[in-house]
Design a protein around this motif. Sequence first.
Motif, PDB file in Angstrom:
ATOM      1  N   LYS A 206       0.842  -1.206   0.000  1.00 47.98           N
ATOM      2  CA  LYS A 206       0.000   0.000   0.000  1.00 47.98           C
ATOM      3  C   LYS A 206       0.872   1.250   0.000  1.00 47.98           C
ATOM      4  O   LYS A 206       0.607   2.203  -0.737  1.00 47.98           O
ATOM      5  N   ASP A 207       1.943   1.244   0.823  1.00 48.13           N
ATOM      6  CA  ASP A 207       2.855   2.381   0.850  1.00 48.13           C
ATOM      7  C   ASP A 207       3.543   2.565  -0.496  1.00 48.13           C
ATOM      8  O   ASP A 207       3.681   3.679  -0.992  1.00 48.13           O
TER       9      ASP A 207
ATOM     10  N   LEU B 225       2.443   1.539  -3.446  1.00 50.09           N
ATOM     11  CA  LEU B 225       1.445   1.980  -4.421  1.00 50.09           C
ATOM     12  C   LEU B 225       1.162   3.465  -4.260  1.00 50.09           C
ATOM     13  O   LEU B 225       1.084   4.198  -5.254  1.00 50.09           O
ATOM     14  N   GLN B 226       1.043   3.916  -3.042  1.00 45.37           N
ATOM     15  CA  GLN B 226       0.787   5.327  -2.790  1.00 45.37           C
ATOM     16  C   GLN B 226       1.967   6.177  -3.279  1.00 45.37           C
ATOM     17  O   GLN B 226       1.769   7.220  -3.902  1.00 45.37           O
ATOM     18  N   ALA B 227       3.174   5.724  -3.029  1.00 44.53           N
ATOM     19  CA  ALA B 227       4.362   6.448  -3.498  1.00 44.53           C
ATOM     20  C   ALA B 227       4.397   6.484  -5.022  1.00 44.53           C
ATOM     21  O   ALA B 227       4.729   7.513  -5.622  1.00 44.53           O
ATOM     22  N   SER B 228       4.040   5.372  -5.664  1.00 44.59           N
ATOM     23  CA  SER B 228       4.008   5.325  -7.135  1.00 44.59           C
ATOM     24  C   SER B 228       2.949   6.262  -7.698  1.00 44.59           C
ATOM     25  O   SER B 228       3.177   6.918  -8.717  1.00 44.59           O
ATOM     26  N   GLN B 229       1.801   6.314  -7.051  1.00 45.21           N
ATOM     27  CA  GLN B 229       0.736   7.213  -7.505  1.00 45.21           C
ATOM     28  C   GLN B 229       1.171   8.667  -7.378  1.00 45.21           C
ATOM     29  O   GLN B 229       0.927   9.475  -8.275  1.00 45.21           O
ATOM     30  N   LEU B 230       1.835   9.005  -6.279  1.00 44.44           N
ATOM     31  CA  LEU B 230       2.322  10.377  -6.098  1.00 44.44           C
ATOM     32  C   LEU B 230       3.382  10.724  -7.135  1.00 44.44           C
ATOM     33  O   LEU B 230       3.400  11.832  -7.676  1.00 44.44           O
TER      34      LEU B 230
END
Length: 164
Positions: A46-47, A49-54
Amino acid sequence: MKSKIFLYLFIFAAMIALYQFVSANNMIKDKDKTIESLQTNVANLKDSLQASQLKALDLQYFSLENNDDALAYYDHLNLKDPSLYVSDKLLETNEKKGDNPLIPYEGMESDFKINKIKLLNHKWIVADFSDGKYWGELLLHYELKDDLGVDFTVIDHLLYTRSN
């Protein structure tokens, strides 16, 4: 004799029950470790994925597709995708024989052609060009006219030198 058989059966049954208890307890501990490990992996994913989205959002910051103010310049033209239209017009300059006329260098291995295009907004483009061995970049100014013609002007350019 009968009492000894019952005693042996009782001891045997008790040993089987003890084995089952220890075995089940070890299985539960192993499953708990697996569950904790999977929960940690899910949290890490999840972390990540969130970093990739940002990062993806950050990469899209300078992009015509995500710039509503720049896209407003083309509302009157009724173009479905102005970015694709301008990119196609720029790639059409590759169709001429020889080097692309927008590239101020002569190809050394073959003709210089534009490969990759990034429309920054309603005025500027960054483009990559190459002849197969040598490559460079262009900063272009463009103007999409009401008659859907596009004028390109080279603002700056560079050619990477090979260091062996």
